[in-house]
Scaffold this motif. Structure first.
Motif, PDB file in Angstrom:
ATOM      1  N   HIS A 144      -7.885   6.902  -3.572  1.00 27.02           N
ATOM      2  CA  HIS A 144      -6.793   7.517  -4.324  1.00 27.02           C
ATOM      3  C   HIS A 144      -6.173   6.546  -5.324  1.00 27.02           C
ATOM      4  N   CYS A 145      -6.659   5.318  -5.357  1.00 21.71           N
ATOM      5  CA  CYS A 145      -6.080   4.280  -6.220  1.00 21.71           C
ATOM      6  C   CYS A 145      -6.729   4.330  -7.599  1.00 21.71           C
ATOM      7  N   ASN A 146      -5.941   4.612  -8.625  1.00 29.31           N
ATOM      8  CA  ASN A 146      -6.483   4.703  -9.981  1.00 29.31           C
ATOM      9  C   ASN A 146      -7.047   3.370 -10.461  1.00 29.31           C
ATOM     10  N   LYS A 147      -6.402   2.292 -10.093  1.00 26.96           N
ATOM     11  CA  LYS A 147      -6.883   0.968 -10.502  1.00 26.96           C
ATOM     12  C   LYS A 147      -8.235   0.669  -9.867  1.00 26.96           C
ATOM     13  N   TYR A 148      -8.404   1.098  -8.619  1.00 32.38           N
ATOM     14  CA  TYR A 148      -9.679   0.915  -7.915  1.00 32.38           C
ATOM     15  C   TYR A 148     -10.789   1.710  -8.613  1.00 32.38           C
ATOM     16  N   GLY A 172     -14.418   0.510 -11.375  1.00 31.66           N
ATOM     17  CA  GLY A 172     -15.756   0.828 -10.881  1.00 31.66           C
ATOM     18  C   GLY A 172     -15.840   0.868  -9.368  1.00 31.66           C
ATOM     19  N   TYR A 173     -14.768   1.362  -8.750  1.00 37.83           N
ATOM     20  CA  TYR A 173     -14.674   1.436  -7.289  1.00 37.83           C
ATOM     21  C   TYR A 173     -14.853   0.058  -6.643  1.00 37.83           C
ATOM     22  N   ASN A 174     -14.192  -0.913  -7.277  1.00 34.32           N
ATOM     23  CA  ASN A 174     -14.113  -2.268  -6.736  1.00 34.32           C
ATOM     24  C   ASN A 174     -12.648  -2.636  -6.563  1.00 34.32           C
ATOM     25  N   SER A 175     -12.343  -3.306  -5.483  1.00 34.51           N
ATOM     26  CA  SER A 175     -10.970  -3.693  -5.194  1.00 34.51           C
ATOM     27  C   SER A 175     -10.468  -4.724  -6.189  1.00 34.51           C
ATOM     28  N   GLU A 202      -8.102  -6.851  -5.441  1.00 31.92           N
ATOM     29  CA  GLU A 202      -7.829  -8.052  -4.666  1.00 31.92           C
ATOM     30  C   GLU A 202      -8.698  -8.030  -3.409  1.00 31.92           C
ATOM     31  N   HIS A 203      -8.922  -9.194  -2.839  1.00 31.97           N
ATOM     32  CA  HIS A 203      -9.892  -9.314  -1.750  1.00 31.97           C
ATOM     33  C   HIS A 203      -9.485  -8.567  -0.488  1.00 31.97           C
ATOM     34  N   ASP A 204      -8.171  -8.338  -0.303  1.00 28.50           N
ATOM     35  CA  ASP A 204      -7.701  -7.746   0.946  1.00 28.50           C
ATOM     36  C   ASP A 204      -7.355  -6.263   0.829  1.00 28.50           C
ATOM     37  N   CYS A 205      -7.675  -5.645  -0.304  1.00 26.49           N
ATOM     38  CA  CYS A 205      -7.305  -4.234  -0.503  1.00 26.49           C
ATOM     39  C   CYS A 205      -7.919  -3.325   0.572  1.00 26.49           C
TER      40      CYS A 205
END
Length: 291
Positions: free
Chosen positions: A251-255, A259-262, A264-267
């Motif tokens: 649901h995260c637009n930024k994600y 390209g469906y990549n986080s 930040e490492h802990d997302c």
């Protein structure tokens, strides 16, 4: 209880998804964590919603278990409860359903400095909520409480505020010959929580002449960390909600823009987390004090 849980979860979930879909980035939801003594920002409505989606069902059955234990071991005519750090009152719902087939009356007062959403009185005229920081009280507002409960809250006070809470209890009055102190212990901070309950009991013994009839530090817990439904048939976490809670990142637009990549490492580890479905979190103390 099953219908109440289902209806409550659907309401919370629908509100959560509506707010979630209006966010550009989900990173603020990562604040909902308890490691390293972190206290989430409960004043944020979407944090409240995610907290409840992860913990509401499990905590409801924990408090149902707590009060069922209290009812089984002790004979009380009235349940005059002060819930300190009550949140939305999940402990109240547990008491309500534990007493569902009995005639005892419940007078419940929840106190929390955060004005939580999703509070339901369950048609009880003596359900009250006070939106204040109890550590700022001079004394308790009533001497008729016979149950003081800390629902996962005793360790969330700062050292300064906890000292103020102890001073407030010293100045308060208690008219009952028997009172019960209950603390639901946080899984990652059991040492802090148990030590603080001892300090509260010591105040009641030294200042108000009560005597604790139980070991002050022991607590009840389940030896096996197994599915809650093994012990409670009414525990059902809705599958459709579970599947969405486990993929909040979608649901995260930024994600999605990345390209469906986080970003930040802990997302993924902090957002796509499982709700509590097992008994390992259930730890609580019930202490009877008598004059």
């Amino acid at each position: 209880m099953r219908d109440f849980l289902k209806n409550s979860m659907e309401q919370i979930y629908n509100d959560f998804i509506e707010e979630l879909d209006n966010m550009d980035c989900c990173c603020e939801l990562k604040n909902l964590r308890f490691d390293s003594a972190n206290i989430p920002n409960y004043s944020n409505r979407i944090i409240q919603q995610l907290y409840l989606l992860r913990y509401f069902p499990a905590y409801l059955f924990e408090y149902f278990d707590v009060y069922s234990d209290l009812i089984k071991k002790h004979s009380l005519e009235d349940y005059n409860v002060l819930s300190i750090g009550s949140g939305c009152g999940i402990d109240y719902y547990g008491l309500h359903f534990a007493l569902d087939r009995n005639n005892e009356s419940i007078c419940y007062t929840g106190v929390d400095k955060i004005n939580w959403s999703y509070r339901f009185d369950l048609e009880n005229d003596e359900y009250y909520f006070i939106n204040e920081d109890i550590s700022n009280w001079d004394k308790l507002d009533w001497d008729g409480y016979n149950i003081l409960i800390f629902p996962k809250s005793i360790g969330e006070f700062t050292e300064k505020d906890f000292k103020k809470l102890l001073d407030m209890l010293r100045r308060s009055k208690f008219k009952h010959e028997d009172i019960y102190i209950i603390s639901s212990i946080r899984e990652l901070n059991d040492d802090i929580d148990t030590r603080r309950l001892v300090k509260i009991i010591n105040v009641l013994e030294k200042k108000h002449k009560y005597k604790c009839l139980d070991d002050k530090t022991t607590y009840t817990h389940y030896i096996e960390n197994v599915g809650i439904r093994k012990f409670f048939d009414d525990f059902i976490y809705p599958d459709e909600i579970l599947s969405e809670i486990l993929q909040i990142l979608n649901h995260c637009n930024k994600y999605k823009e990345n390209g469906y990549n986080s970003c930040e490492h802990d997302c993924e580890s902090l957002l796509n987390k499982w709700p509590i479905l097992k008994t390992g979190h259930i730890k609580y103390q019930i202490k009877k004090l008598s004059k």
